[in-house]
Enzyme design. Structure first.
Site, PDB file in Angstrom:
ATOM      1  CB  SER A   5      -4.604   1.720   3.749  1.00 54.78           C
ATOM      2  OG  SER A   5      -3.668   1.159   2.857  1.00 54.78           O
ATOM      3  CB  SER A  65      -0.954   0.005   1.205  1.00 53.03           C
ATOM      4  OG  SER A  65      -2.025  -0.892   0.991  1.00 53.03           O
ATOM      5  CE  LYS A 121      -4.037   1.261  -1.107  1.00 61.23           C
ATOM      6  NZ  LYS A 121      -4.367   0.468   0.079  1.00 61.23           N
TER       7      LYS A 121
END
Length: 392
Positions: free
Chosen positions: A122, A57, A60
């Site tokens: 997230s 993640s 991102k």
């Protein structure tokens, strides 16, 4: 164009030392670790920092950075509404979809709330919805991510999707590149960074049955544990392990850290806090130049002036081990020169390169003190004539 280097010999830049100090040691079980002091550019720790690895993640951050770029350019409004396509919802909901914002099919969600869902929660679903809203498809958005990565100088990173979901190796990063990306978020978009990062929780979606609001906590392991912590992003998959890119600022000094490949959620907390605390306690900064101070000059090509003064765009400092004497071995101005006119006031055209006895090379930006226009026709002709005769 040649790279010009000029040595500064100002005695005020020397930190007297009887003997070179050694960088304070730091051992971590993290297979990958990186720590940089943004105030000086000093890399305080680099452990396999250029190894290509899946970001999970932490990818991102690039999705957020693309959005920040568009928002600050005026090409994307925070209140723009994005539609959750049923196909996107179908793929990115339920336990198999990892962390989610708990979006609903056909729901209308603002860019602002999607960014909260990406940064704080997230949300894999939020990342894909925002990507589709900006570029039409996630594949097209990944192309924008890669263009942005190239522009930011991420030399060893590639993005195949918007949320870091495992994709057979198409998406990869390095710790050094993640730190560069974090720096871009912090320095290029300070207002948006402040608005969206460091939020401890966010509420979106409702539970089935009772319809209770769903509030999820930010997984950032530094928040509430390290003073001044305000970002950035955790990541975890079975393939990548537990990772984190984080930042904190104390007394005007900002550090950015990256760790990756840890074995557990709790180990990520422990190592993140320990590394950041070490960065602030084991190292100190010594001032070099105040913001606006003149540092030197650079030669100008085909300009209304033959050179331009270089000034510090912010307070510049050198990082050295805490509690010891240290020495600056060399201080140089480096730039690709002569710099071609026109030059804007405040344009970054050179770097101050400081080498210390213990922290290696530290690179800080220098900017033009004044604007320099292009030389007129007759001035250019005279310059060319002098060059032809070897007079310039």
């Amino acid at each position: 164009m040649i790279r010009a280097t000029f040595t500064l010999t100002a005695a005020s830049l020397l930190l007297v030392s009887a003997a070179p100090a050694k960088a304070p040691p730091f051992d971590t079980p993290a297979p990958v670790a990186y720590l940089i002091d943004l105030s000086s550019g000093a890399v305080l720790l680099a452990k396999d920092a250029d190894r290509r690895m899946p970001p999970a993640s932490m990818a991102k951050m690039m999705t957020t950075n693309v959005a920040f770029e568009l928002i600050d350019r005026g090409d994307l409004a925070l209140n723009k509404m994005c539609t959750v396509r049923p196909e996107t919802w179908q793929k990115w909901h339920g336990p198999q979809a990892g962390s989610t914002m708990f979006l609903s099919p056909n729901e209308q969600v603002s860019v602002e709330n999607l960014l909260h869902g990406i940064v704080t929660l997230s949300g894999n679903d939020a990342s894909v919805v925002l990507a589709e809203c900006i570029a039409g498809t996630e594949e097209a958005f990944a192309n924008v991510m890669n263009e942005n990565a190239k522009r930011l100088g991420l030399a060893n990173s590639q993005f195949g999707n918007s949320n870091g979901w495992p994709d057979e190796g198409r998406t990869y990063v390095t710790a050094r590149d993640l730190a560069t990306l974090a720096r871009a978020e912090i320095e290029n978009h300070p207002q948006l960074y402040k608005k969206f990062y460091s939020q401890t929780s966010f509420t979106w979606g409702k539970t089935l049955g009772s319809g209770t609001d769903i509030t999820q906590a930010n997984r950032n392991p530094l928040l509430g544990r390290v003073p001044g912590a305000d970002g950035l992003k955790t990541g975890h998959t079975d393939e990548a392990g537990y990772g984190f890119t984080g930042s904190a600022e104390q007394n005007g000094r900002r550090l950015v850290m990256v760790i990756a490949g840890l074995d557990s959620f709790n180990q990520r907390i422990e190592e993140s806090v320990r590394l950041m605390q070490w960065g602030f306690s084991a190292w100190q900064t010594k001032p070099l130049y105040k913001a606006g101070a003149s540092v030197g000059s650079a030669k100008v090509q085909l300009g209304s002036d033959s050179e331009v003064a270089l000034v510090a765009p912010r307070d510049l400092a050198v990082t050295i081990p805490a509690g010891v004497l240290s020495k600056i071995q060399s201080t140089k101005i480096r730039y690709q020169g002569p710099v071609k006119a026109p030059i804007a006031k405040g344009q970054h055209i050179a770097d101050l390169v400081v080498t210390t006895s213990d922290a290696g090379e530290q690179v800080m930006p220098l900017v033009a003190a004044e604007a320099v226009g292009e030389a007129g026709f007759f001035a250019r002709a005279w310059i060319g004539f002098k060059q032809l005769l070897g007079m310039a």
